[in-house]
Design a protein around this motif. Sequence first.
Motif, PDB file in Angstrom:
ATOM      1  N   ARG A   1       0.837  -1.212   0.000  1.00 21.37           N
ATOM      2  CA  ARG A   1       0.000   0.000   0.000  1.00 21.37           C
ATOM      3  C   ARG A   1       0.866   1.254   0.000  1.00 21.37           C
ATOM      4  N   ALA A   2       1.980   1.192   0.745  1.00 16.67           N
ATOM      5  CA  ALA A   2       2.866   2.360   0.798  1.00 16.67           C
ATOM      6  C   ALA A   2       3.576   2.552  -0.539  1.00 16.67           C
ATOM      7  N   MET A   3       3.913   1.447  -1.212  1.00 14.90           N
ATOM      8  CA  MET A   3       4.616   1.570  -2.492  1.00 14.90           C
ATOM      9  C   MET A   3       3.710   2.099  -3.593  1.00 14.90           C
ATOM     10  N   ASN A   4       2.447   1.600  -3.645  1.00 14.89           N
ATOM     11  CA  ASN A   4       1.568   2.100  -4.714  1.00 14.89           C
ATOM     12  C   ASN A   4       1.001   3.478  -4.350  1.00 14.89           C
ATOM     13  N   ASP A   5       1.071   3.817  -3.087  1.00 15.32           N
ATOM     14  CA  ASP A   5       0.718   5.141  -2.555  1.00 15.32           C
ATOM     15  C   ASP A   5      -0.715   5.571  -2.830  1.00 15.32           C
ATOM     16  N   VAL A   6      -1.577   4.579  -3.164  1.00 13.57           N
ATOM     17  CA  VAL A   6      -3.007   4.876  -3.251  1.00 13.57           C
ATOM     18  C   VAL A   6      -3.769   3.885  -2.360  1.00 13.57           C
TER      19      VAL A   6
END
Length: 334
Positions: free
Chosen positions: A134-139
């Motif tokens: 979730r943090a990597m795709n930031d959405v």
Amino acid sequence: MEVLDTLARPLRDLRISVTDRCNFRCVYCMPKEVFGHDYRFLPRRELLTFEEIERVTRVFVELGVHKLRITGGEPLLRRELELLVGRLAALGGDLDLTLTTNGALLAQKARVLAAAGLTRVTVSLDSLDDEVFRAMNDVDFPVARVLGAIDAASDAGLPVKVNVVVKRGLNESSVVDIARRFRGTGHAVRFIEYMDVGATNGWRMDDVVPAAEIVAAIGAEFPLEPVEPAYRGEVAERYRYQDGAGEIGVIASVTQPFCGDCTRARLSADGKLYTCLFAVRGHDLRAIVRSDATDEELDAAIRAVWERRTDRYSELRTADTGRLRKVEMSYIGG
Ligand code: SAM
């Protein structure tokens, strides 16, 4: 008729970006600070239509391309993408026609894409750890939905590959988990060295986890042996699990560049032809397509670009070239 560049490399693969937009904001690719609400994506009229993409692609196929990859941005954001898939599939019986996607919209599209003639799909998935993902795709997009999309694609009869970009300090701890998760499923995983594409991700050599390190980490848990390349220009170095549970691949574009075998061209969503992921400038095919030029003239233009091609950026890469101005991967097509 086949065409060779200045280093005798044929033109075999075409990556077609159908949009520069994405529904993810992966921190290493389309960071929110740059691709925020006021970012100006290409207006619709600037995008090649499906008819225009089909026409350009037909000429590429006549020049020897037999592998097509639809990408972006996120290609499934382009409405009724299956119509383009159908048009491209009709260009030739033995074309390898694939799609790279983040999977967010794949579950609902898998069947129509397969029915339209897609031969396989590559799904990007950088971690199985929901928090990290979730943090990597930031959405805040959950891992479970991407895993669901992989199952849906597989159920629709599409062979699936999983792409994992590995960035030091971000998701390197996910590598072995991902290998474990997909062992024995028939889905090949490709671990990709984090590259210095674009200018917005602040790339540093220290961010790269070398492919050899990835292979060693997986091999320590699940013994591996190398697999001979299947064809010239194969990007992934492949390894099989000694216990027969399938294979993985690593794409060592930074630590072991493979420019000598690079047979790829890229078409941006607005119809510019790039002969290297790291090229700064593209050749405007849209202007030709939207003029009254014939297919022969289009063919001659593409041929002329390829015959002059000298690119071998990754072999020449140094710490300094990493800082050069470059086009974004979301625009040129990953
Ligand atoms: N949106 C689609 C997707 O997520 O697969 C297609 C486009 S995306 C740009 C294609 C692939 O490029 C993704 O697997 C992404 O992780 C990868 N990518 C983006 N930036 C990269 C970088 N700097 N180095 C290596 N791979 C990168």
